[in-house]
Design an enzyme around this catalytic site. Structure first.
Site, PDB file in Angstrom:
ATOM      1  N   GLU A 131       1.947 -30.170  19.813  1.00 47.55           N
ATOM      2  CA  GLU A 131       2.045 -31.247  20.798  1.00 47.55           C
ATOM      3  C   GLU A 131       2.480 -30.717  22.162  1.00 47.55           C
ATOM      4  OE1 GLU A 131       0.737 -33.935  20.131  1.00 47.55           O
ATOM      5  OE2 GLU A 131       0.572 -33.666  17.967  1.00 47.55           O
ATOM      6  N   GLU A 202      -8.252 -30.073  20.513  1.00 49.10           N
ATOM      7  CA  GLU A 202      -7.435 -29.895  19.306  1.00 49.10           C
ATOM      8  C   GLU A 202      -7.398 -28.422  18.901  1.00 49.10           C
ATOM      9  OE1 GLU A 202      -5.424 -32.040  17.770  1.00 49.10           O
ATOM     10  OE2 GLU A 202      -5.948 -33.365  19.422  1.00 49.10           O
TER      11      GLU A 202
END
EC number: 3.4.24.-
Length: 317
Positions: A131, A202
């Site tokens: 994150e 991602e």
């Protein structure tokens, strides 16, 4: 480059928003939609992070309420040369997490209670490093604003279904059939625009997170566990707001919905394979990992507050 991609993505969603407005009310509807889309973009830039955190009932924690977890996040942020983000916990049994914020100076990370209670400290650190990589790459601005605008497109399309039908006229150039088609296609098109960028990001965040932590296989193990649980443990907030699914480290949708046909995430197997290859390249090297926080017995409250109102220390402090 990320700012250019963000601008292109927002322009595409704004055009789609205007198309829905045109289908509902012709040129007048398109102009109104343009004004609304511009206002939504501006509002999203400053407030979308707060909206998403509120949507998932996320509670901010600090070194008093969750010291181990917060210190771990801040240590990872230090390694990534980032200012310490605000840290939130969501009371949700599905293990998952996301990051939000318009820039690293105004960023936040959020993890579910399910993630903190079901993963090992190293795996949690891998997720948080992922994150933080999103924050460092400015992905959070794009992901959060996209979630807000895509949700607005869906709401406008639903409005068109309710009030935009009727006979073909100047206000509704496509008539009932055209409006219905727009209602069906607009949300799907918004999801396709999201997919255009989010999948590659991602992979980049996986790599960046693995380098921050120095343990690619810790993140790989976390992805495997989260993916398995996401299909077994429902996330009702995400099911109600599928436009935010791309923000999470693993798609939180159960798979029972049509939304999952257009996944915003690459296959977990491919992500794990890429991390395994990275681990072999690093040969146990990379950034020197710090000590993982000690985890206490499961079953406690990660916020450290018992039902009676007294303070006690949960599994993350």
């Amino acid at each position: 480059m990320n700012h250019l991609k963000t601008a292109i993505l927002l322009a595409g969603l704004t055009a789609l928003f205007m198309a829905v407005g045109f289908a509902i009310g012709g040129r007048g509807g398109m102009m109104i939609a343009f004004v609304v889309a511009s206002a939504t973009n501006l509002f999203s830039y400053w407030n979308s992070d707060k909206m998403v955190l509120r949507m998932y009932g996320a509670r901010e924690v600090d070194e008093t309420t969750a010291p181990d977890f917060v210190r771990m996040v801040h240590e990872l942020a230090r390694r990534a040369d980032l200012p310490p983000p605000r840290v939130f916990i969501m009371d949700n049994p599905q293990p998952n997490a996301f990051a939000t914020g318009r820039n690293p100076q105004n960023a936040a990370v959020a993890a579910t209670t399910g993630l903190l209670q079901s993963l090992s400290p190293e795996e949690v650190a891998g997720v948080m490093a992922h994150e933080l990589a999103h924050i460092k790459h400015y992905d959070t601005l794009t992901m959060t604003m996209t979630a807000t605008i895509a949700g607005a497109i869906s709401m406008l399309a639903n409005f068109g279904l309710l009030f935009g039908g009727g006979n073909r006229n100047n206000n509704n150039p496509f008539g009932a059939i055209g409006t219905i088609l727009m209602v069906i296609l607009a949300p799907l098109a918004a999801m396709l625009v999201q997919m255009a960028i989010s999948r590659s990001r991602e992979y980049e965040a996986d790599r960046g997170g693995a380098e921050i932590l120095g343990r690619p296989m810790a993140l790989a193990s976390a992805l495997a566990k989260i993916s398995g649980a996401a299909h077994e443990v429902p996330n009702y907030e995400a099911e109600s707001n599928p436009a935010t699914a791309h923000m999470f480290i693993i798609n939180p949708l159960s798979g029972a919905r049509m939304d999952n046909l257009f996944s915003t995430h690459p296959a977990v197997e491919n992500r794990i394979a890429a991390l395994r290859a990275l681990s072999q390249q690093m040969g146990g090297g990379g950034f020197a990992p710090g000590p993982a926080p000690a985890v206490r017995p499961p079953g406690g409250n990660p916020w450290g507050v018992d039902p009676g109102g007294g303070q006690r220390r949960g599994p993350w402090g």
